[in-house]
Write a protein that holds these residues in place. Sequence first.
Motif, PDB file in Angstrom:
ATOM      1  N   SER A  21       0.852  -1.191   0.000  1.00  0.00           N
ATOM      2  CA  SER A  21       0.000   0.000   0.000  1.00  0.00           C
ATOM      3  C   SER A  21       0.883   1.234   0.000  1.00  0.00           C
ATOM      4  O   SER A  21       1.998   1.215   0.517  1.00  0.00           O
ATOM      5  CB  SER A  21      -0.902   0.026   1.232  1.00  0.00           C
ATOM      6  OG  SER A  21      -1.759  -1.079   1.274  1.00  0.00           O
ATOM      7  N   LYS A  23       0.180   5.330   0.802  1.00  0.00           N
ATOM      8  CA  LYS A  23      -0.746   6.390   1.185  1.00  0.00           C
ATOM      9  C   LYS A  23      -0.132   7.741   0.830  1.00  0.00           C
ATOM     10  O   LYS A  23       1.014   8.027   1.200  1.00  0.00           O
ATOM     11  CB  LYS A  23      -1.018   6.309   2.688  1.00  0.00           C
ATOM     12  CG  LYS A  23      -1.851   7.440   3.244  1.00  0.00           C
ATOM     13  CD  LYS A  23      -3.309   7.274   2.934  1.00  0.00           C
ATOM     14  CE  LYS A  23      -4.141   8.314   3.680  1.00  0.00           C
ATOM     15  NZ  LYS A  23      -5.591   8.185   3.354  1.00  0.00           N
ATOM     16  N   SER A  25      -0.332  12.015   0.800  1.00  0.00           N
ATOM     17  CA  SER A  25      -0.877  13.175   1.501  1.00  0.00           C
ATOM     18  C   SER A  25      -0.204  14.434   0.972  1.00  0.00           C
ATOM     19  O   SER A  25       0.881  14.378   0.393  1.00  0.00           O
ATOM     20  CB  SER A  25      -0.655  13.060   3.016  1.00  0.00           C
ATOM     21  OG  SER A  25       0.724  12.982   3.312  1.00  0.00           O
ATOM     22  N   ASP A  73      -7.349   3.643  -4.920  1.00  0.00           N
ATOM     23  CA  ASP A  73      -8.614   4.092  -4.343  1.00  0.00           C
ATOM     24  C   ASP A  73      -8.470   5.596  -4.144  1.00  0.00           C
ATOM     25  O   ASP A  73      -7.837   6.033  -3.170  1.00  0.00           O
ATOM     26  CB  ASP A  73      -8.886   3.366  -3.025  1.00  0.00           C
ATOM     27  CG  ASP A  73     -10.239   3.704  -2.433  1.00  0.00           C
ATOM     28  OD1 ASP A  73     -10.780   4.788  -2.746  1.00  0.00           O
ATOM     29  OD2 ASP A  73     -10.752   2.901  -1.631  1.00  0.00           O
ATOM     30  N   LYS A  76      -9.400   7.195  -0.863  1.00  0.00           N
ATOM     31  CA  LYS A  76      -8.492   6.971   0.263  1.00  0.00           C
ATOM     32  C   LYS A  76      -7.080   7.466  -0.016  1.00  0.00           C
ATOM     33  O   LYS A  76      -6.177   7.255   0.796  1.00  0.00           O
ATOM     34  CB  LYS A  76      -8.450   5.477   0.601  1.00  0.00           C
ATOM     35  CG  LYS A  76      -9.779   4.923   1.097  1.00  0.00           C
ATOM     36  CD  LYS A  76      -9.652   3.445   1.454  1.00  0.00           C
ATOM     37  CE  LYS A  76     -10.971   2.906   1.993  1.00  0.00           C
ATOM     38  NZ  LYS A  76     -10.879   1.453   2.331  1.00  0.00           N
ATOM     39  N   ASN A  77      -6.872   8.095  -1.176  1.00  0.00           N
ATOM     40  CA  ASN A  77      -5.534   8.589  -1.551  1.00  0.00           C
ATOM     41  C   ASN A  77      -4.483   7.481  -1.454  1.00  0.00           C
ATOM     42  O   ASN A  77      -3.354   7.717  -0.980  1.00  0.00           O
ATOM     43  CB  ASN A  77      -5.121   9.774  -0.655  1.00  0.00           C
ATOM     44  CG  ASN A  77      -5.913  11.026  -0.952  1.00  0.00           C
ATOM     45  OD1 ASN A  77      -6.736  11.059  -1.856  1.00  0.00           O
ATOM     46  ND2 ASN A  77      -5.677  12.062  -0.175  1.00  0.00           N
ATOM     47  N   THR A  78      -4.835   6.308  -1.901  1.00  0.00           N
ATOM     48  CA  THR A  78      -3.961   5.153  -1.727  1.00  0.00           C
ATOM     49  C   THR A  78      -3.856   4.358  -3.029  1.00  0.00           C
ATOM     50  O   THR A  78      -4.855   4.171  -3.732  1.00  0.00           O
ATOM     51  CB  THR A  78      -4.488   4.253  -0.601  1.00  0.00           C
ATOM     52  OG1 THR A  78      -4.567   5.013   0.611  1.00  0.00           O
ATOM     53  CG2 THR A  78      -3.566   3.066  -0.370  1.00  0.00           C
TER      54      THR A  78
END
Length: 124
Positions: A21, A23, A25, A73, A76-78
């Motif tokens: 994964s 993530k 930001s 996704d 979900k910024n992922t």
Amino acid sequence: QVRLVESGGGFVQAGGSLRLSCKASGGTFTNFTMGWFRQAPGKEREFVAAISRRSRSTDYIDSVRGRFAISRDNAKNTVYMQMDSLKPDDTAVYYCAAAAKLALSRTISRYSHWGQGTQVTVSS
């Protein structure tokens, strides 16, 4: 400034699976094409897979096609990479990368933001 944090690496036996994964930001995630790269000891960093901003297109190197699957996704910024049927040759540090407003690319220099990497080790 976009920040990328990978997770999901680990140690697995040949034939096993892992799911990475990444993530994001600090930016608008849908502005970025996302890619996964890897670097094995003593080797140059290489492209593994990429996915377009709205998931309409993907690209894989031949050695992982059919075994790895990249997805994202946007809510979900992922971005993810499902890795199945792992082989010892897949052992490497895996990096997530982001390229702003770019079509799919395998070129490292086109990606402006990088994560810190996550280690994947596959034993025989």
